[in-house]
Motif scaffolding. Sequence first.
Motif, short mmCIF file in Angstrom:
data_model
loop_
_atom_site.label_atom_id
_atom_site.label_comp_id
_atom_site.label_asym_id
_atom_site.label_seq_id
_atom_site.Cartn_x
_atom_site.Cartn_y
_atom_site.Cartn_z
N THR A 80 27.02 14.24 68.27
CA THR A 80 25.89 14.79 69.16
C THR A 80 25.70 16.24 68.56
O THR A 80 26.22 16.75 67.90
CB THR A 80 26.29 14.77 70.65
OG1 THR A 80 27.41 15.58 70.91
CG2 THR A 80 26.62 13.65 71.20
N PHE A 81 24.44 16.64 68.84
CA PHE A 81 24.04 18.01 68.49
C PHE A 81 23.17 18.64 69.56
O PHE A 81 22.77 18.21 70.77
CB PHE A 81 23.20 17.81 67.16
CG PHE A 81 21.72 17.30 67.50
CD1 PHE A 81 20.75 18.38 67.87
CD2 PHE A 81 21.73 15.98 67.35
CE1 PHE A 81 19.41 17.92 68.13
CE2 PHE A 81 20.19 15.46 67.59
CZ PHE A 81 19.28 16.41 68.02
N GLU A 82 23.30 20.06 69.43
CA GLU A 82 22.26 20.79 70.28
C GLU A 82 22.01 22.07 69.23
O GLU A 82 22.61 22.43 68.52
CB GLU A 82 23.27 21.62 71.31
CG GLU A 82 23.69 20.99 72.22
CD GLU A 82 24.83 21.61 73.46
OE1 GLU A 82 24.97 22.90 73.20
OE2 GLU A 82 25.19 20.80 74.56
N ILE A 83 20.51 22.23 69.53
CA ILE A 83 19.88 23.30 68.80
C ILE A 83 19.17 24.25 69.77
O ILE A 83 18.66 23.92 70.77
CB ILE A 83 18.87 22.82 67.94
CG1 ILE A 83 19.38 21.84 66.73
CG2 ILE A 83 17.91 24.02 67.34
CD1 ILE A 83 18.36 21.23 66.13
N ASP A 127 16.54 12.98 68.84
CA ASP A 127 16.50 13.88 70.28
C ASP A 127 16.65 13.05 71.33
O ASP A 127 16.18 12.04 71.60
CB ASP A 127 15.19 14.59 70.36
CG ASP A 127 15.01 15.59 69.07
OD1 ASP A 127 16.05 15.67 68.07
OD2 ASP A 127 14.06 16.42 68.88
N VAL A 128 17.29 13.63 72.30
CA VAL A 128 17.55 13.00 73.73
C VAL A 128 16.94 13.67 74.84
O VAL A 128 16.29 13.27 75.82
CB VAL A 128 19.04 12.70 73.98
CG1 VAL A 128 19.23 12.15 75.42
CG2 VAL A 128 19.70 11.84 73.10
N GLY A 129 16.91 15.30 74.64
CA GLY A 129 16.34 16.16 75.65
C GLY A 129 16.18 17.43 75.27
O GLY A 129 16.46 17.62 74.01
N ALA A 156 17.84 30.17 64.66
CA ALA A 156 18.19 28.89 65.28
C ALA A 156 19.77 28.88 65.12
O ALA A 156 20.50 29.10 64.07
CB ALA A 156 17.57 27.65 64.79
N LEU A 157 20.31 28.26 66.21
CA LEU A 157 21.78 27.94 66.28
C LEU A 157 21.92 26.33 66.52
O LEU A 157 21.55 26.00 67.46
CB LEU A 157 22.34 28.67 67.18
CG LEU A 157 24.00 28.83 67.40
CD1 LEU A 157 24.49 29.79 66.02
CD2 LEU A 157 24.54 29.31 68.66
N ALA A 158 22.41 25.64 65.34
CA ALA A 158 22.89 24.26 65.52
C ALA A 158 24.16 24.01 65.65
O ALA A 158 24.98 24.44 64.72
CB ALA A 158 22.14 23.43 64.42
N THR A 159 24.55 23.28 66.81
CA THR A 159 26.04 22.86 66.96
C THR A 159 26.16 21.20 66.64
O THR A 159 25.37 20.53 67.36
CB THR A 159 26.51 23.15 68.27
OG1 THR A 159 26.54 24.58 68.34
CG2 THR A 159 28.02 22.85 68.35
N LEU A 160 26.69 20.78 65.63
CA LEU A 160 26.88 19.54 65.50
C LEU A 160 28.44 19.10 65.77
O LEU A 160 29.31 19.86 65.13
CB LEU A 160 26.56 18.99 63.83
CG LEU A 160 25.09 19.18 63.63
CD1 LEU A 160 24.66 20.45 63.12
CD2 LEU A 160 24.78 18.06 62.59
N GLU A 218 17.27 23.91 73.51
CA GLU A 218 16.05 23.57 73.30
C GLU A 218 15.79 22.07 72.73
O GLU A 218 14.95 21.39 73.07
CB GLU A 218 15.07 24.66 72.18
CG GLU A 218 14.68 25.77 72.63
CD GLU A 218 15.72 26.93 72.79
OE1 GLU A 218 15.34 27.82 73.57
OE2 GLU A 218 16.67 26.86 72.47
N SER A 219 16.93 21.80 72.09
CA SER A 219 16.79 20.31 71.79
C SER A 219 18.39 19.89 71.69
O SER A 219 18.95 20.56 71.25
CB SER A 219 16.18 20.24 70.39
OG SER A 219 16.06 18.76 69.99
N TYR A 220 18.44 18.63 72.21
CA TYR A 220 19.90 17.88 72.03
C TYR A 220 19.71 16.63 71.81
O TYR A 220 18.64 15.98 72.11
CB TYR A 220 20.98 18.50 73.08
CG TYR A 220 20.38 17.92 74.39
CD1 TYR A 220 20.59 16.73 75.02
CD2 TYR A 220 19.61 18.73 75.32
CE1 TYR A 220 20.23 16.25 76.35
CE2 TYR A 220 19.13 18.18 76.39
CZ TYR A 220 19.58 17.10 77.02
OH TYR A 220 19.08 16.78 78.36
#
Length: 133
Positions: A56-59, A86-88, A47-51, A70-72
Amino acid sequence: MKTKTIIITLLLSFAFWGCDKDSTNNGNGNDGSIVGTWTRTSEGTTALATLKSDNTFEIEFMGGSGSDPESYGSYYIDGNQIHVSDVGGFAMCDENPGVYYFIINENELAFSLLEDDCVGRTETLVGIWDRVL
């Protein structure tokens, strides 16, 4: 289960605090900030998580469903707790925000569960992440 979670949290805390007492979590870039890109491999999935600094974040899962995360969503920090909503995304959780304890030691970020009804988010986040340099 609750006892096991508390024990894991304490062990992670002692391990990280004992390694580097000068680590902080209140800056930008490589100075101990949670902001940045982190990676973690568990059970053969990376998994790659960007904070981001705008909270905001994205995974993304490597080899996942395509070019979209897959998730943000959004997060906020309260001391050494992070609240994640999670928003979407394909793997988003509709449940209440998750709350995790976190600690940063140089280029490692550890999350342990405090409260989250979303099993998928917990399975993704809990553990040790490495900063992508």
